[in-house]
Design an enzyme around this catalytic site. Sequence first.
Site, short mmCIF file in Angstrom:
data_model
loop_
_atom_site.label_atom_id
_atom_site.label_comp_id
_atom_site.label_asym_id
_atom_site.label_seq_id
_atom_site.Cartn_x
_atom_site.Cartn_y
_atom_site.Cartn_z
N PHE A 43 39.94 93.44 30.30
CA PHE A 43 39.91 94.28 29.10
C PHE A 43 39.69 93.49 27.82
CE2 PHE A 43 44.39 93.79 30.44
CZ PHE A 43 44.92 93.07 29.37
N GLY A 46 36.18 93.45 25.84
CA GLY A 46 35.77 94.44 24.85
C GLY A 46 36.87 94.86 23.89
N HIS A 47 38.06 94.28 24.01
CA HIS A 47 39.20 94.72 23.18
C HIS A 47 39.92 93.51 22.61
CE1 HIS A 47 42.88 97.04 22.17
NE2 HIS A 47 42.06 98.06 22.19
N PHE A 48 39.54 92.90 21.66
CA PHE A 48 38.33 92.99 20.86
C PHE A 48 37.70 91.61 20.87
CE2 PHE A 48 41.36 96.04 19.08
CZ PHE A 48 40.62 97.21 19.12
N VAL A 53 43.33 91.67 21.89
CA VAL A 53 44.60 92.39 21.81
C VAL A 53 44.72 93.25 23.06
CG1 VAL A 53 45.95 94.09 20.50
CG2 VAL A 53 44.49 92.47 19.28
#
Length: 139
Positions: A43, A46-48, A53
């Site tokens: 994750f 893409g986060h971020f 985070v």
Amino acid sequence: MTATEIQKVLPHRYPMLMVDRVLELVSGERILAQKNVTINEEFFQGHFPGNPVMPGVLIVEALAQAGAIALLKMDRFAGKTPYFGGVDKVKFRRMVRPGDTLTLNVTLDKLKDNIGSAHALATVDGEKACSADLLFLIK
């Protein structure tokens, strides 16, 4: 419990297994567990980008999985599958980043038949990251 022992209890697998270790467990009552957050988590791509985070919903998922272990270690629920029934009073207080160890503390409040509720708290280095009331269903 080790990661291998956890996989014997929870049906979740990579990349959705969010509990790495159980430190304390009183079946049907409470659990203290850990999730080691690493930059290798999918994750974070893409986060971020450039500011990783952990998504809040995955912190709540980690809490739910910890609570599920406390339930699934009860003889009557062994081998069953835990499901979310609802989430209330969710509060996020601190960002969770790669390198953090997320401590998951879940206390089961009520249990009737295969439905129950729990209060959950996630911390990092003793600082509150997330709290929530969880409703669950075991099938």
